[in-house]
Design an enzyme around this catalytic site. Structure first.
Site, PDB file in Angstrom:
ATOM      1  N   THR A  87       0.866  -1.176   0.000  1.00  9.79           N
ATOM      2  CA  THR A  87       0.000   0.000   0.000  1.00  9.79           C
ATOM      3  C   THR A  87       0.903   1.226   0.000  1.00  9.79           C
ATOM      4  O   THR A  87       1.637   1.451   0.974  1.00  9.79           O
ATOM      5  CB  THR A  87      -0.889   0.029   1.255  1.00  9.79           C
ATOM      6  OG1 THR A  87      -1.659  -1.177   1.300  1.00  9.79           O
ATOM      7  CG2 THR A  87      -1.835   1.226   1.219  1.00  9.79           C
ATOM      8  N   LYS A 162      -8.047   1.478  -3.000  1.00 10.81           N
ATOM      9  CA  LYS A 162      -7.723   1.087  -1.614  1.00 10.81           C
ATOM     10  C   LYS A 162      -7.860   2.282  -0.655  1.00 10.81           C
ATOM     11  O   LYS A 162      -8.453   2.169   0.412  1.00 10.81           O
ATOM     12  CB  LYS A 162      -6.296   0.534  -1.589  1.00 10.81           C
ATOM     13  CG  LYS A 162      -5.661   0.458  -0.231  1.00 10.81           C
ATOM     14  CD  LYS A 162      -5.622  -0.926   0.329  1.00 10.81           C
ATOM     15  CE  LYS A 162      -5.133  -0.898   1.760  1.00 10.81           C
ATOM     16  NZ  LYS A 162      -5.214  -2.156   2.417  1.00 10.81           N
ATOM     17  N   LYS A 237      -1.695   5.309   8.498  1.00  9.52           N
ATOM     18  CA  LYS A 237      -0.889   5.323   7.272  1.00  9.52           C
ATOM     19  C   LYS A 237      -1.800   5.506   6.043  1.00  9.52           C
ATOM     20  O   LYS A 237      -1.554   6.351   5.186  1.00  9.52           O
ATOM     21  CB  LYS A 237      -0.114   4.003   7.147  1.00  9.52           C
ATOM     22  CG  LYS A 237       0.608   3.864   5.822  1.00  9.52           C
ATOM     23  CD  LYS A 237       1.169   2.472   5.552  1.00  9.52           C
ATOM     24  CE  LYS A 237       1.658   2.400   4.100  1.00  9.52           C
ATOM     25  NZ  LYS A 237       2.266   1.127   3.735  1.00  9.52           N
TER      26      LYS A 237
HETATM   27  P1  NAD Z   1       6.185  -5.475   7.360  1.00  9.03           P
HETATM   28  O1  NAD Z   1       6.917  -4.302   7.893  1.00  9.03           O
HETATM   29  O2  NAD Z   1       5.908  -6.653   8.234  1.00  9.03           O
HETATM   30  O3  NAD Z   1       6.965  -6.046   6.066  1.00  9.03           O
HETATM   31  C1  NAD Z   1       7.701  -5.269   5.158  1.00  9.03           C
HETATM   32  C2  NAD Z   1       8.973  -6.043   4.846  1.00  9.03           C
HETATM   33  O4  NAD Z   1       9.731  -5.343   3.876  1.00  9.03           O
HETATM   34  C3  NAD Z   1       9.888  -6.195   6.081  1.00  9.03           C
HETATM   35  O5  NAD Z   1      10.178  -7.564   6.304  1.00  9.03           O
HETATM   36  C4  NAD Z   1      11.140  -5.401   5.695  1.00  9.03           C
HETATM   37  O6  NAD Z   1      12.341  -5.941   6.231  1.00  9.03           O
HETATM   38  C5  NAD Z   1      11.098  -5.499   4.190  1.00  9.03           C
HETATM   39  N1  NAD Z   1      11.891  -4.479   3.515  1.00  9.03           N
HETATM   40  C6  NAD Z   1      12.021  -3.167   3.816  1.00  9.03           C
HETATM   41  N2  NAD Z   1      12.851  -2.571   2.938  1.00  9.03           N
HETATM   42  C7  NAD Z   1      13.244  -3.528   2.070  1.00  9.03           C
HETATM   43  C8  NAD Z   1      14.104  -3.533   0.934  1.00  9.03           C
HETATM   44  N3  NAD Z   1      14.708  -2.421   0.516  1.00  9.03           N
HETATM   45  N4  NAD Z   1      14.292  -4.707   0.279  1.00  9.03           N
HETATM   46  C9  NAD Z   1      13.687  -5.857   0.690  1.00  9.03           C
HETATM   47  N5  NAD Z   1      12.863  -5.911   1.758  1.00  9.03           N
HETATM   48  C10 NAD Z   1      12.640  -4.750   2.431  1.00  9.03           C
HETATM   49  O7  NAD Z   1       4.837  -4.900   6.748  1.00  9.03           O
HETATM   50  P2  NAD Z   1       3.515  -5.723   6.313  1.00  9.03           P
HETATM   51  O8  NAD Z   1       2.542  -5.709   7.414  1.00  9.03           O
HETATM   52  O9  NAD Z   1       3.936  -7.023   5.691  1.00  9.03           O
HETATM   53  O10 NAD Z   1       2.944  -4.747   5.192  1.00  9.03           O
HETATM   54  C11 NAD Z   1       3.467  -4.708   3.875  1.00  9.03           C
HETATM   55  C12 NAD Z   1       2.594  -3.808   3.029  1.00  9.03           C
HETATM   56  O11 NAD Z   1       1.260  -4.316   3.034  1.00  9.03           O
HETATM   57  C13 NAD Z   1       2.500  -2.365   3.549  1.00  9.03           C
HETATM   58  O12 NAD Z   1       2.514  -1.506   2.443  1.00  9.03           O
HETATM   59  C14 NAD Z   1       1.176  -2.347   4.293  1.00  9.03           C
HETATM   60  O13 NAD Z   1       0.599  -1.064   4.316  1.00  9.03           O
HETATM   61  C15 NAD Z   1       0.365  -3.304   3.450  1.00  9.03           C
HETATM   62  N6  NAD Z   1      -0.758  -3.934   4.167  1.00  9.03           N
HETATM   63  C16 NAD Z   1      -0.582  -4.452   5.407  1.00  9.03           C
HETATM   64  C17 NAD Z   1      -1.655  -5.044   6.053  1.00  9.03           C
HETATM   65  C18 NAD Z   1      -1.497  -5.656   7.437  1.00  9.03           C
HETATM   66  O14 NAD Z   1      -2.516  -5.970   8.056  1.00  9.03           O
HETATM   67  N7  NAD Z   1      -0.274  -5.860   7.935  1.00  9.03           N
HETATM   68  C19 NAD Z   1      -2.911  -5.091   5.437  1.00  9.03           C
HETATM   69  C20 NAD Z   1      -3.047  -4.588   4.154  1.00  9.03           C
HETATM   70  C21 NAD Z   1      -1.957  -3.998   3.531  1.00  9.03           C
END
Ligand code: NAD
Length: 290
Positions: A87, A162, A237
């Protein structure tokens, strides 16, 4: 398919695991060391992307997405697809799509709803922007990771859908919580409030499916001490992304702005960080008018 998967966090790891379990060849990369069942580990994002038919990214924000895209696009085979499920802001999505097409690649923005539970169960909903042909190529992947994928239009329109959805959600959750707190103060039983509103014109997903009052309606994070669920921080966010988009598009969104300001206060100045976004109800209960 050969799939590169970059960003193996709370959402990415279970999504990658499901793709591997369905028989796809998945190579993953994350800046932190994470092992995901069935997914082989690459040494860099570029290595994960090399030779892949589709590279999925699931990253925290638009800035990181842009940086990762700049690294993986030159490593990808022409004709391959960059499927971004993060997102992020609409502008970053559109910039990444343009960069991809400069390398002879297709790009889709496909943010999800359904949270970590949906990611683990393979029941996410994808809101997809980009080329229709690429959407069809990715359809088998959407079917593994989710239950529904809606093609919303050109690049960026998945993100647009979204943040519009979540702007409505933030506003209706606040409205539902303040009304419950007022009903309490008026002496109206919560069960009666739920029975009336959930079948009347005040009904919404916030009331009917994700009721913020414990012990009322279907099971929700309210019944689990307001542990997320969907964290207030993540709602903030998304509301900030919606306000950034509203500014770019010159859209008047007074309710979206009010919701954004209130979640910012709740998360950053009060005790909302780490709680579910429906914890607005106990917040309102403690408060008085003025
Ligand atoms: P998270 O922080 O658990 O995961 C993100 C991952 O990206 C981490 O493991 C981090 O180490 C990795 N990362 C960061 N920089 C990086 C790079 N340069 N190269 C490779 N990896 C890198 O977050 P999440 O909860 O998995 O969310 C991910 C996305 O999904 C976000 O954009 C969030 O808004 C969206 N989202 C999350 C949810 C939820 O409930 N958690 C729901 C819908 C959407």
């Amino acid at each position: 398919m050969k799939i590169g998967f970059i960003g193996l966090g709370n959402m990415g790891a279970p999504m990658a695991k499901n793709l591997a379990a369905a028989g796809h060849e998945v190579r993953g990369f994350d800046v932190t060391d994470v092992a995901v069942e069935g997914v082989s580990q690459a040494a860099s994002a570029a290595e994960a992307a090399q030779g892949a038919d589709v590279v999925v990214t699931m990253l925290p924000n638009g800035e990181i997405l842009r940086a990762v895209a700049a690294e993986i696009h030159p490593a990808m085979e022409p004709g391959a697809i960059h499927l971004d499920c993060s997102t992020v802001d609409v502008a970053s999505s559109q910039a990444v799509a343009e960069a991809a097409s400069g390398h002879g690649l297709s790009a889709l923005d496909a943010p999800v709803s359904g949270g970590t539970g949906g990611a683990a169960a393979g029941t996410l909903t994808f809101m997809v922007g980009g080329d229709a042909g690429a959407v069809e190529t990715c359809r088998p992947l959407f079917d593994v990771m989710g239950q529904k994928a809606v093609h919303c239009g050109a690049a960026g329109m998945g993100q647009a859908a979204k943040i519009c959805n979540n702007m409505i959600l933030g506003v209706t959750m606040i409205a539902t919580c303040e009304a419950f707190a007022m009903a309490d103060k008026l002496g109206l039983a919560r069960e009666a409030m739920f029975d009336v509103v959930s079948t009347s014109s005040g009904a919404s997903w916030s009331m009917n499916t994700y009721c913020p009052a414990p012990g009322v309606g279907p099971k929700s994070p309210a019944d689990n001490g307001y542990r997320p669920g969907f964290a207030a921080d993540l709602m903030l966010k998304d509301l900030r992304l919606s306000q950034a988009a509203a500014a770019t598009a010159d859209a008047d969104t007074p309710m979206g702005k009010a919701a954004c300001d209130l979640y910012a206060r709740f998360v950053e100045e009060e005790d909302g960080r780490g709680k579910d976004f429906s914890a607005m109800l106990p917040r309102f209960e403690k408060r008085h008018r003025g």
